[in-house]
Enzyme design. Structure first.
Site, short mmCIF file in Angstrom:
data_model
loop_
_atom_site.label_atom_id
_atom_site.label_comp_id
_atom_site.label_asym_id
_atom_site.label_seq_id
_atom_site.Cartn_x
_atom_site.Cartn_y
_atom_site.Cartn_z
N THR A 60 0.83 -1.20 0.00
CA THR A 60 0.00 0.00 0.00
C THR A 60 0.86 1.25 0.00
OG1 THR A 60 -1.84 -1.12 1.07
CG2 THR A 60 -1.76 1.26 1.33
N TYR A 147 5.26 -11.59 5.45
CA TYR A 147 4.19 -11.09 4.60
C TYR A 147 3.82 -12.23 3.66
CZ TYR A 147 1.91 -8.17 0.99
OH TYR A 147 1.04 -7.63 0.07
N LYS A 175 1.52 -11.48 8.36
CA LYS A 175 0.46 -10.77 7.63
C LYS A 175 -0.05 -11.77 6.60
CE LYS A 175 -0.45 -6.69 4.77
NZ LYS A 175 -1.10 -7.36 3.61
#
Length: 275
Positions: A60, A147, A175
């Protein structure tokens, strides 16, 4: 279960607790596409009452496209304004050597952990996944958040392999961005021993047992995200889903739409993206 420390790491190194809403920050830019420090300060201070940690320079935050100076400026500015909240610096690099170089810089800048994706380009597979994180955790002085994604890396979804990664000393959380609630539930069934953070808005309430949520909507409506995470209620999930549709968060350029709204609110000075 107590987790041992890898060789060379100080046993007393503080490890951030991962739970609640963790915000993957956009990277605010000025007209010359430099990191806008004032915008970072406004964004972080406005989010601070609602979130438990900050995750700059991940997808992001356009982490794949940031120059080294943009990456360092964004991490530095986040640390300067975090007001005691953990800063988990995203490292969107595909090989362990460059990841470790960036992890050393993250430590110098005051980050509390690094967030590391599977190896890419594609083709490493599950054995490569474990080898990658074993090398990263052995060499990083900062704790590592995994991640977990496979859109870029192409790594097969394998809960057993991911659980083995979670057992590595130095890994402090995941995540979980597979996009599959079934996979998240399977991972939790393996008892990974570290917090699992849901990485997709539409799945916030789908898998009880996750410790938190990481997603771009937290830049705009962290309180709504927190209510859904706390309640696991269908009504709160519908509110999240409506906002995701409003802000086009499942488009390929979701970060652009987040920036447009933040600029409209006056939180960041421009909606410019890195590219």
């Amino acid at each position: 279960m107590p987790r041992s420390e890898p060789a060379g790491r100080e046993a007393a190194t503080p490890r951030p607790d991962l739970e609640g809403v963790v915000v993957p920050l956009v990277t605010p830019l000025d007209e010359r596409r430099r990191v806008c420090k004032g915008s970072v300060a406004r964004l972080v201070s406005g989010l601070r009452p609602y979130v438990s940690a900050f995750m700059p320079t991940l997808s992001t935050g356009e982490g794949w496209h940031l120059t080294l100076s943009q990456w360092a400026d964004m991490v530095r500015a986040t640390v300067a304004n975090a007001d005691g909240a953990p800063v988990l610096a995203g490292v969107e690099l595909g090989r362990a050597g460059p990841v470790l170089e960036r992890a050393r810089l993250a430590a110098e800048l005051g980050a509390d952990a690094v967030v590391v994706p599977p190896p890419f380009p594609r083709g490493a597979g599950c054995p490569g996944l474990l080898a990658h994180y074993r090398q990263v955790t052995a060499g990083s002085e900062l704790p590592v958040v995994v991640y977990h994604e496979n859109a870029v890396s192409g790594t097969p979804l394998d809960a057993g392999a991911l659980a083995a990664v979670c057992a590595l000393p130095g890994v402090i959380g995941v995540k979980e961005s597979s996009g599959s609630g079934e996979f998240t539930a399977e991972l939790l069934a393996h008892r990974p021993g570290v917090p699992v953070l849901q990485g997709w808005e539409q799945l916030i309430t789908s898998v009880p047992g996750v410790a938190g949520f990481v997603g771009p909507l937290a830049n705009l409506h962290p309180g709504v995200c927190r209510r859904a995470l706390d309640s696991f209620a269908e009504a709160d999930q519908r509110a999240v889903d409506a906002l995701c549709g409003q802000y086009h968060l499942f488009d390929e350029d979701w970060y652009r739409h987040v920036k447009l709204e933040l600029a409209r609110r006056g939180t960041i000075s421009t909606p410019l993206t890195v590219r």
